[in-house]
Design an enzyme around this catalytic site. Structure first.
Site, mmCIF file in Angstrom:
data_model
loop_
_atom_site.group_PDB
_atom_site.id
_atom_site.type_symbol
_atom_site.label_atom_id
_atom_site.label_comp_id
_atom_site.label_asym_id
_atom_site.label_seq_id
_atom_site.Cartn_x
_atom_site.Cartn_y
_atom_site.Cartn_z
ATOM 1 N N MET A 1 0.919 -1.185 0.004
ATOM 2 C CA MET A 1 -0.801 -0.053 0.080
ATOM 3 C C MET A 1 1.099 1.683 -0.213
ATOM 4 O O MET A 1 2.020 1.317 0.538
ATOM 5 C CB MET A 1 -0.914 0.340 1.041
ATOM 6 C CG MET A 1 -1.823 -1.676 1.276
ATOM 7 S SD MET A 1 -3.247 -0.732 0.324
ATOM 8 C CE MET A 1 -3.231 -2.595 -0.253
ATOM 9 N N CYS A 2 0.833 2.025 -0.842
ATOM 10 C CA CYS A 2 1.597 3.629 -1.070
ATOM 11 C C CYS A 2 1.337 4.799 -1.432
ATOM 12 O O CYS A 2 0.253 5.116 -1.590
ATOM 13 C CB CYS A 2 2.180 2.575 -2.036
ATOM 14 S SG CYS A 2 2.250 1.330 -2.119
ATOM 15 N N GLY A 3 1.856 5.167 -1.793
ATOM 16 C CA GLY A 3 1.459 6.238 -2.295
ATOM 17 C C GLY A 3 2.031 7.001 -3.900
ATOM 18 O O GLY A 3 3.348 5.800 -3.691
#
Lengths: 227, 298, 443
Positions: free
Chosen positions: B1-3
């Site tokens: 999960m990330c930007g």
């Protein structure tokens, strides 16, 4: 007018100051400067305040609002006015996913477009979108009204319960158990009031109404493919 | 999960600023991904030349004579430019395939981050701001680039697990979401001879696109078919030598915001990533539609 | 032997197609719907029964029972909350909704838990005034459906539990059949009366740990950073899920194994999805240790806790507290043989009744029928729950003292051995009488 600079003074101070007005409002007009897409701006308010956010807000702006008028002069990120109870949230730009999710009451107005899942699980909130809405909007919507002056995306009103949907433009597709319904005089009255409160000059007669076919309310094997 | 962040410049005068603009965007996405950060940057082509970005945990030792050793082994000129734990090697394009194999033979511990005519990939574990400082990302120029901050879900917090992933020349991909059929797909792509170095789901996404393009698809077509063949949740931003693309899965629940002006096209997981861009107040800002491929080319 | 004197084959029933399997096939063919029930996984899976404690003898000294103190207090939510939840015992009551349970049953849980110095938890459907009034510490669940969710109740809670999943159905939603959607339940949930309520499997306004971090920020901003935020997950990939809950900002992680059981859902789901509780704990503790946050972020384990020995074993494996649901329901009177005649009328028997979602519970617990609900005296039932919680605590203390510990939290995996290879592998404790468990790395 109380001014609060979010960049220099921080989120906690803002929400604490606004929430502290709940008992006996000392200041009713507030202006939030430099929001720059920050999350959780003006959440958990419980007083008749006027809060103007001067710029774009991030996730959950106006979350769980009670009584307050929150105006975002810009776009709003995911979950604007989520679980709102009462009061009003106005977004002058676009809103991202989940606008008005699970809202129980109050009015959410989006002057631009709303993206997917607008009004998901709405439970009594009224939402008026001046532009278009994205896919899966009003998914499992239980109560309240969703008014769309533009077009609706795919799977509008999937698994809908008792919420009322009004769309002026096209609907890309209706979700499971959502059907077009007759527009009766009481619906036109309701729509007239909502459009007026939402600062929209759209004509109620131009809208179509959609709602639940109520075929999924009790399990039936012949509808099993739709679950 | 990330930007995720991405920036594609239309206005060439901004090219010297690419690194600093991307770095600023990247750092705002720290909360979404505090474990590691990476950036792919597309620079200026030197005719006939290819470049390989390599990384080593023991950079000083491994890089000291790398260019010279490689040059001797391949019998062709190789120049090297060291940047912290990374180095960029330049050599004739005809030797880039051979160089990959030779680097593995000469320095087995070195990781090859990317190869191609213009791409350079830098990634490390740690907070995005620290990574950007260590690698002087802000000083880099280029035509377009993508960046990524990672909150690891099921694979390890390592340099290999950081994004962007590159599985083909001048290609890169960053991802927010999680794929649910990556194990079966990894086995299939490996049988097809596509190189996959980690157990990370995103690398399989990148490898899938590489495979489709190897089979003759254009990037846009490859992205289109990914919608049918990849299971799970994804927002992808991809880079090619002269292009930049975005696609979200049909459910589209991982966030994405785009902005376009006369000067650039920008992507961010959140609007916060875009706030420092020039002219953002008047840019066209929108949310990419589900199952829709967006693509820009130079 | 037939009449010609030739021996005949003895009829043999299939070990695969057993009578219950065949009956279920016939039921499915007749109705066209999967079986929905509560009651948790009924199949045998490796459990705490497969572990034993190593009491003290000469190498260690036991504490004197009843004289030398063995502490039981636990504080939950010390990481970010101004007001952590302080409990006298490390045994809490799991979330069960008003709607699923009757008003008097919720009241009984509140009374029993409060008398024992511990917390109880709301469920899918919101907080009732009765349960708030009778619970000295009340955890407010924040669920995908958000039925009855409102900021006033949120601010009344002693902790917030963001429910991502439950042991009975990790990855699945819920189902409350029409019989239980009474006027009051329908009103609390904004649903038409009498319909089959479908609950969503994902939260409506966030997906994944990166968004969860922002959701937790919002919940903290609304509640002024005062109360702890728990994150509850069903046991499936505990190492990753616990690590991600912690990265997203949880104060407490609640991990529910597959035997966790009051939630109604498909039988096929209950029996075939998830990890046994025993197998959940070590990976979860490992995740906390790898992040350097074991005991800083507290771990609550649930799913099949029945005795003080189970409590002690969960704590020894690294949990900070446990949570009980099914056991609490039995303590207040669920499945009691005194109602056997009525269970028979429902086609079942005391101890097997699991159609909790149908609202016809003879014990008056899982129902909204006023006549049935009136069978449960909340004061009496609360007292029974208090007594049971006291017994669990005394039993756990007895074991801890025997192992030489002056606090339940000092129990450790080295106090345990395993009776089976499976339990040894899952709990990472040596097979009894050896110093080995499957997968042990040589040191």
């Amino acid at each position: 007018m109380q001014q609060y600079d979010l960049e220099t003074d921080g989120l906690r101070g803002l929400n604490a100051a606004l929430q502290a007005q709940a008992a006996e409002p000392e200041h009713t007009a507030w202006e939030v400067l430099n929001p720059r897409g920050s999350h959780a701006i003006a959440v958990g308010l419980n007083a008749p305040l006027d809060v103007t956010v001067r710029g774009p807000a991030g996730y959950y702006c106006g979350g769980m609002n009670q009584q307050a008028n929150v105006r975002v002069q810009g776009s709003a990120g995911p979950g604007v006015a989520e679980n709102m109870m009462s009061g009003r949230v106005i977004v002058e730009g676009d809103a991202s996913q989940y606008a008005g999710a699970t809202g129980h009451g109050g009015l959410l107005v989006i002057k631009g477009n709303a993206s997917s899942r607008c009004g998901i699980s709405m439970k009594g909130i009224d939402i008026v979108v001046h532009g278009n809405i994205g896919h899966m909007s009003a998914f499992m919507a239980q109560g309240g009204s969703l008014v769309v002056c533009g077009d609706a995306g795919d799977a509008l009103g999937d698994s809908i319960y008792e919420a009322r949907l009004f769309v002026r433009g096209s609907v890309k597709s209706l979700g499971t158990d959502c059907v077009e319904k007759e527009m009766r005089p009481e619906h036109l009255d309701l729509l007239t009031g909502l459009l007026e409160r939402a600062e929209s000059d759209a004509k109620p007669e131009e809208f179509r109404r959609y709602g639940s076919a109520r075929k999924l309310y009790n399990f039936d094997v012949d509808h099993a493919d739709e679950y | 999960m990330c930007g995720i962040v991405g920036l594609f410049l239309k206005d060439a005068s901004l090219q010297p600023e690419l690194g600093s603009m991307l770095t600023q965007m990247l750092v705002t996405m720290t909360d979404r991904g505090p474990d590691s950060a990476g950036i792919a940057i597309y620079g200026t082509e030197v005719p006939g030349q290819a470049r390989l970005t390599v990384q080593s945990d023991n950079a000083q030792h491994d890089f000291e004579t790398l260019a010279a050793d490689l040059s001797r082994a391949l019998d062709t000129p190789v120049t090297g430019r060291v940047n912290g734990s990374h180095a960029v090697l330049s050599l004739s394009r005809d030797y880039s395939g051979a160089a990959r194999d030779m680097i593995r033979a000469l320095r087995p511990d070195i990781r090859i981050m990317s190869d191609g005519d213009v791409i350079e990939i830098y990634k490390e574990t740690g907070l995005p701001e620290d990574v950007a400082t260590r690698l002087s990302l802000a000083q880099m120029g280029g035509t377009h680039g993508v960046g990524h901050t990672r909150m690891a879900t099921e694979s390890a917090v390592t340099t290999e697990g950081a994004h962007p992933f590159s599985t083909g020349a001048d290609q890169c991909l960053v991802h927010n979401g999680s794929l649910s059929n990556h194990n079966a797909l990894r086995r299939r792509l490996t049988r097809e001879g596509i190189r996959i170095g980690s157990m990370n789901d995103t690398e399989v996404g990148a490898a899938y696109l590489t495979w489709r393009m190897r089979e003759g698809a254009m990037l846009g077509e490859a992205l289109e078919s990914s919608l049918a063949d990849l299971d799970g949740f994804f927002t992808f931003v991809v880079g090619t030598k002269d292009g930049f693309g975005v696609v979200r899965d049909p459910i589209a629940c991982k966030p994405a915001v785009m902005a376009e002006t006369e000067q650039y096209v920008a992507f961010g997981s959140e609007y916060r990533a875009l706030v420092s861009l020039p002219g953002i107040d008047t840019a066209r800002v929108w949310e990419p539609e589900p199952a829709t491929v967006y693509f820009w080319n130079h | 032997m037939n009449n010609k004197g030739i021996p005949s084959t003895v009829p043999a029933k299939s070990a695969t197609f057993t009578d219950p399997v065949n009956a279920e096939i016939r039921r499915a063919a007749a109705t066209g719907i999967y079986d929905i029930r509560g009651g948790g996984a009924k199949r045998r899976v490796p459990h705490f029964d497969d572990l034993l404690f190593l009491g003290a003898s000469i190498s260690r000294y036991p504490l004197e029972g009843y004289r030398e103190k063995c502490e039981t207090k636990v504080t939950l939510g010390t990481r970010f909350a101004k007001n952590p939840v302080e409990l006298d015992i490390p045994i809490t009551i799991a979330g069960m909704s008003f709607g699923a349970l009757s008003g008097p049953a919720k009241e009984a849980l509140g009374r029993g838990a409060s008398a024992a110095g511990t917390s109880t938890t709301t469920g899918d459907g919101g907080m009732t005034a009765e349960e708030r009034a009778h619970s000295s510490k009340l955890v407010y669940q924040y669920l995908p459906s958000r039925y009855g969710m409102n900021p006033d109740d949120l601010r009344k809670a002693d902790a917030i539990e963001v429910v991502v999943g439950q042991g009975a159905k990790p990855g699945g939603g819920g189902m409350l059949l029409g019989q239980k959607i009474s006027d009051r339940v329908a009103d609390m949930r904004t649903l038409p009366k009498g319909i089959d309520q479908r609950s969503a499997c994902r939260h409506p306004d966030w997906t994944g740990p990166d968004d969860l971090e922002i959701k937790i920020l919002e919940l903290r901003e609304i509640t002024g950073w005062k109360v702890p935020v728990y994150v509850k997950v069903g046991g499936t990939r505990p190492y990753y899920d616990v690590a991600l809950a912690v990265k997203a900002g949880a104060d407490v992680v609640v991990l529910d194994g597959m035997q966790g059981g009051t939630a109604a859902t498909q039988d096929v789901f209950i029996e075939n999805v998830g990890l046994p509780t025993l197998a959940c704990i070590r990976p979860a503790v490992q995740a906390l240790q790898d992040l350097g946050l074991h005991r800083e972020v507290q771990l609550i384990i649930s799913g099949g806790i029945r005795t003080g020995a189970d409590v002690a074993k969960a704590l020894a494996l690294g949990a900070d507290a446990v949570s009980i649901g099914t056991a609490a329901m039995i303590a207040i009177g669920d499945n009691d043989p005194r109602w056997e005649a009525e269970y028979q009328e429902l086609g079942t028997t005391a101890g097997a009744y699991d159609d909790w979602h149908e609202g016809r519970d003879p014990a008056g617990i899982t129902t909204q029928d006023p006549e049935l609900a009136a069978r449960l005296d909340p004061v009496d039932a609360g007292r029974r729950l208090r007594n049971y919680l006291k017994v669990l605590t005394l039993e756990a203390q007895t074991i801890a003292r025997a192992c030489g510990h002056n606090h339940l939290h000092n129990l450790e995996p080295e106090d345990l051995c395993a009776l089976t290879m499976e339990a040894a592998a899952m709990a990472k404790v040596p097979l009894a009488g050896t110093d080995w468990y499957p997968g042990k790395k040589e040191t």
